[in-house]
Design a protein around this motif. Structure first.
Motif, short mmCIF file in Angstrom:
data_model
loop_
_atom_site.label_atom_id
_atom_site.label_comp_id
_atom_site.label_asym_id
_atom_site.label_seq_id
_atom_site.Cartn_x
_atom_site.Cartn_y
_atom_site.Cartn_z
N ASN A 1 -9.07 25.96 16.11
CA ASN A 1 -8.90 25.72 14.67
C ASN A 1 -10.01 26.39 13.88
O ASN A 1 -10.74 25.75 13.13
CB ASN A 1 -8.92 24.22 14.35
CG ASN A 1 -7.75 23.52 15.00
OD1 ASN A 1 -6.65 24.06 15.08
ND2 ASN A 1 -7.99 22.31 15.49
N LEU A 2 -10.14 27.69 14.07
CA LEU A 2 -11.26 28.45 13.51
C LEU A 2 -11.31 28.43 11.99
O LEU A 2 -12.32 28.07 11.39
CB LEU A 2 -11.17 29.90 13.99
CG LEU A 2 -12.32 30.79 13.57
CD1 LEU A 2 -13.54 30.54 14.42
CD2 LEU A 2 -11.92 32.26 13.66
N LEU A 3 -10.22 28.84 11.35
CA LEU A 3 -10.25 28.99 9.89
C LEU A 3 -8.92 28.54 9.29
O LEU A 3 -7.92 29.24 9.42
CB LEU A 3 -10.51 30.47 9.54
CG LEU A 3 -10.66 30.82 8.08
CD1 LEU A 3 -11.92 30.22 7.49
CD2 LEU A 3 -10.69 32.34 7.92
N PRO A 4 -8.90 27.38 8.63
CA PRO A 4 -7.64 26.97 7.98
C PRO A 4 -7.34 27.90 6.81
O PRO A 4 -8.21 28.68 6.40
CB PRO A 4 -7.95 25.55 7.49
CG PRO A 4 -9.43 25.46 7.44
CD PRO A 4 -9.99 26.46 8.41
N GLU A 5 -6.15 27.83 6.26
CA GLU A 5 -5.77 28.74 5.17
C GLU A 5 -6.76 28.61 4.02
O GLU A 5 -7.04 27.51 3.54
CB GLU A 5 -4.36 28.43 4.69
CG GLU A 5 -3.84 29.54 3.81
CD GLU A 5 -2.34 29.46 3.59
OE1 GLU A 5 -1.60 29.46 4.57
OE2 GLU A 5 -1.96 29.39 2.41
N THR A 6 -7.33 29.74 3.61
CA THR A 6 -8.39 29.74 2.60
C THR A 6 -8.10 30.78 1.52
O THR A 6 -7.72 31.91 1.83
CB THR A 6 -9.75 30.11 3.28
OG1 THR A 6 -9.92 29.25 4.40
CG2 THR A 6 -10.91 29.96 2.33
N GLN A 7 -8.30 30.40 0.26
CA GLN A 7 -8.09 31.32 -0.87
C GLN A 7 -9.39 32.07 -1.13
O GLN A 7 -10.45 31.45 -1.23
CB GLN A 7 -7.70 30.49 -2.11
CG GLN A 7 -7.43 31.29 -3.36
CD GLN A 7 -6.00 31.85 -3.39
OE1 GLN A 7 -5.08 31.21 -2.88
NE2 GLN A 7 -5.83 33.03 -3.97
N ILE A 8 -9.33 33.40 -1.19
CA ILE A 8 -10.54 34.17 -1.49
C ILE A 8 -10.19 35.15 -2.61
O ILE A 8 -9.48 36.13 -2.40
CB ILE A 8 -11.04 34.95 -0.26
CG1 ILE A 8 -11.38 33.97 0.86
CG2 ILE A 8 -12.27 35.78 -0.61
CD1 ILE A 8 -11.71 34.62 2.16
N MET B 1 -6.42 33.93 3.36
CA MET B 1 -6.52 34.26 4.79
C MET B 1 -6.53 33.01 5.67
O MET B 1 -6.81 31.90 5.19
CB MET B 1 -7.76 35.11 5.06
CG MET B 1 -9.07 34.43 4.73
SD MET B 1 -10.44 35.60 4.81
CE MET B 1 -10.56 35.83 6.59
N GLN B 2 -6.23 33.25 6.94
CA GLN B 2 -6.16 32.15 7.90
C GLN B 2 -6.35 32.75 9.29
O GLN B 2 -5.94 33.88 9.53
CB GLN B 2 -4.78 31.48 7.77
CG GLN B 2 -4.58 30.20 8.53
CD GLN B 2 -3.65 30.39 9.71
OE1 GLN B 2 -2.77 31.26 9.70
NE2 GLN B 2 -3.85 29.62 10.75
N ALA B 3 -7.01 32.01 10.18
CA ALA B 3 -7.21 32.55 11.54
C ALA B 3 -7.28 31.42 12.56
O ALA B 3 -7.83 30.36 12.28
CB ALA B 3 -8.49 33.37 11.60
N GLU B 4 -6.72 31.69 13.72
CA GLU B 4 -6.82 30.71 14.82
C GLU B 4 -7.19 31.45 16.10
O GLU B 4 -6.92 32.65 16.23
CB GLU B 4 -5.51 29.94 15.00
CG GLU B 4 -4.35 30.81 15.36
CD GLU B 4 -3.09 30.02 15.73
OE1 GLU B 4 -3.22 28.86 16.15
OE2 GLU B 4 -2.00 30.59 15.63
N VAL B 5 -7.81 30.72 17.01
CA VAL B 5 -8.18 31.32 18.29
C VAL B 5 -7.39 30.62 19.39
O VAL B 5 -7.33 29.39 19.44
CB VAL B 5 -9.70 31.15 18.56
CG1 VAL B 5 -10.07 31.69 19.93
CG2 VAL B 5 -10.50 31.87 17.49
N GLU C 1 -7.65 35.06 22.23
CA GLU C 1 -6.98 35.91 21.23
C GLU C 1 -7.22 35.31 19.84
O GLU C 1 -6.98 34.13 19.63
CB GLU C 1 -5.48 35.99 21.50
CG GLU C 1 -4.78 36.95 20.53
CD GLU C 1 -3.32 37.18 20.91
OE1 GLU C 1 -3.00 38.27 21.40
OE2 GLU C 1 -2.51 36.25 20.71
N VAL C 2 -7.70 36.16 18.92
CA VAL C 2 -7.85 35.72 17.53
C VAL C 2 -6.59 36.17 16.79
O VAL C 2 -6.23 37.35 16.83
CB VAL C 2 -9.07 36.38 16.84
CG1 VAL C 2 -9.31 35.72 15.48
CG2 VAL C 2 -10.29 36.29 17.70
N ARG C 3 -5.92 35.23 16.16
CA ARG C 3 -4.71 35.56 15.40
C ARG C 3 -5.04 35.41 13.92
O ARG C 3 -5.14 34.28 13.43
CB ARG C 3 -3.56 34.64 15.80
CG ARG C 3 -3.21 34.82 17.27
CD ARG C 3 -2.14 33.85 17.71
NE ARG C 3 -1.73 34.16 19.08
CZ ARG C 3 -0.81 33.50 19.74
NH1 ARG C 3 -0.19 32.49 19.18
NH2 ARG C 3 -0.49 33.84 20.98
#
Ligand SMILES: [Ca+2]
Ligand SMILES: [Ca+2]
Length: 329
Positions: A101-108, A113-117, A292-294
């Motif tokens: 649960n690396l990075l939940p959906e984030t507004q920049i 952006m969003q990322a999971e491992v 794998e980073v998605r």
């Protein structure tokens, strides 16, 4: 004199000469010329404006793409740092660690952006399949059985990657099977580059691949052990030569607690696995090497995905990116 001047006038004016007073013909020609130039200038302006607009769109798309790509490689590098820090802090990998649960959906700014491992060793490595005598072959067959897929398909998967042309078992397939298809093709006879390659293997259709996809990986190595701290229930069930019942596998997953199993012995000591240590021990581990980073990003009108394969290198305590693949949004 008048006749000679008339010769120079357009035919249209000549034809109407009798109807209009002398001099109108010259004014008409001037008017038509002005109109013609006006039309020409208008068409030219429209063309230039459209061209300019397209150029602006092109530059804007390029800017958005660059921004979006940097957002995705940024989350990839963030994953590298988190995994590196994790390596220095402990020796096992489990689902309650920061990399998961690396990075939940984030507004920049204008983007999102969003990322999971994903731990790829919480999955079965297709490239472990080398021969029918190998314990990985039996494990893959059991996984297929747990997922209610014909276990004989394991033969076709082995034939796809082994270097020979001998058909393994009743569902095996080599060149003659693929060359008779339309369009014809040959078996790869080398390791899987991705799990998507299964679509070319005899017997693996969309339905089978969709069912299997969450449980498999195509790693650039053989003998990749299964991480018992991240493997899903179906794969834990398949670890046992007798195939564990679902409640037994769930009890083993519960046994991870908040810190995960610290070593294979702790896992193999569970009552559910009594007497199976020798068979299961060589197939498992408590940490992983491949992740794998998605990453998913959106910027302006563009959306994209990036899949990055990471490998932990124990000797240097570093995490490196070994492959990147762009995907559909
Ligand atoms: Ca860890
Ligand atoms: Ca082969």
């Amino acid at each position: 004199m008048e006749t000679n001047t008339s010769v120079c006038l357009p035919l249209l004016v000549m034809a109407d000469k009798q109807k209009y007073p002398t001099g109108f013909g010259q004014h008409g020609v001037a008017l038509l010329t002005v109109l013609f130039i006006l039309v020409l200038l208008t068409v030219l302006s429209v063309y230039l404006i459209e061209d300019e607009y397209m150029a602006i769109r092109r530059v804007s798309n390029l800017r958005d793409y660059e921004q979006m790509y940097h957002m995705m490689t940024g989350s990839e590098q963030w994953a590298v740092k988190v995994l590196q820090r994790d390596m220095q802090g402990n020796t096992n990998d489990h689902l309650l660690e920061a990399w998961h649960n690396l990075l939940p959906e984030t507004q920049i700014n204008e983007g999102r952006m969003q990322a999971e491992v994903v731990d790829l060793q919480g999955r079965f490595n297709l490239n472990n399949l080398r021969s029918r005598e190998d314990p990985w072959y039996a494990l893959f067959q059991r996984l297929l059985r747990v997922l209610e897929i014909d276990e004989a398909l394991a033969d076709a998967a082995i034939d796809w990657i082994d270097a020979d042309f001998d058909v393994s078992g009743p569902r095996g397939a080599e060149d003659p099977d693929y060359l008779s298809l339309t369009p014809p093709y040959r078996s790869a006879n080398q390791a899987f580059g991705s799990t998507g390659e299964l679509i070319w293997v005899a017997g693996f259709d969309d339905a089978v691949i969709n069912k299997l996809e969450p449980f498999i990986a195509a790693l650039p190595t053989v003998d990749a052990k299964i991480n018992i701290n991240t493997a899903p229930i179906a794969l834990l069930r398949a670890l046992s030569p007798t195939i564990l019942g679902e409640p037994a596998a769930e009890a083993l997953a519960q046994g991870r607690g908040e810190e995960g199993y610290q070593d294979a012995g702790e896992f193999l000591g569970a009552a559910e696995l009594a007497g199976q240590g020798d068979q299961i021990g060589p197939l498992i581990d408590v940490s992983s090497q491949f992740f794998e980073v998605r990453s998913r990003a959106e910027f302006g009108r563009l959306r994209g995905r990036l899949f990055s394969l990471l490998q932990k290198v124990g000797s240097t305590q570093q995490v490196r990116v070994i492959h990147r693949r762009r995907g559909l949004p």
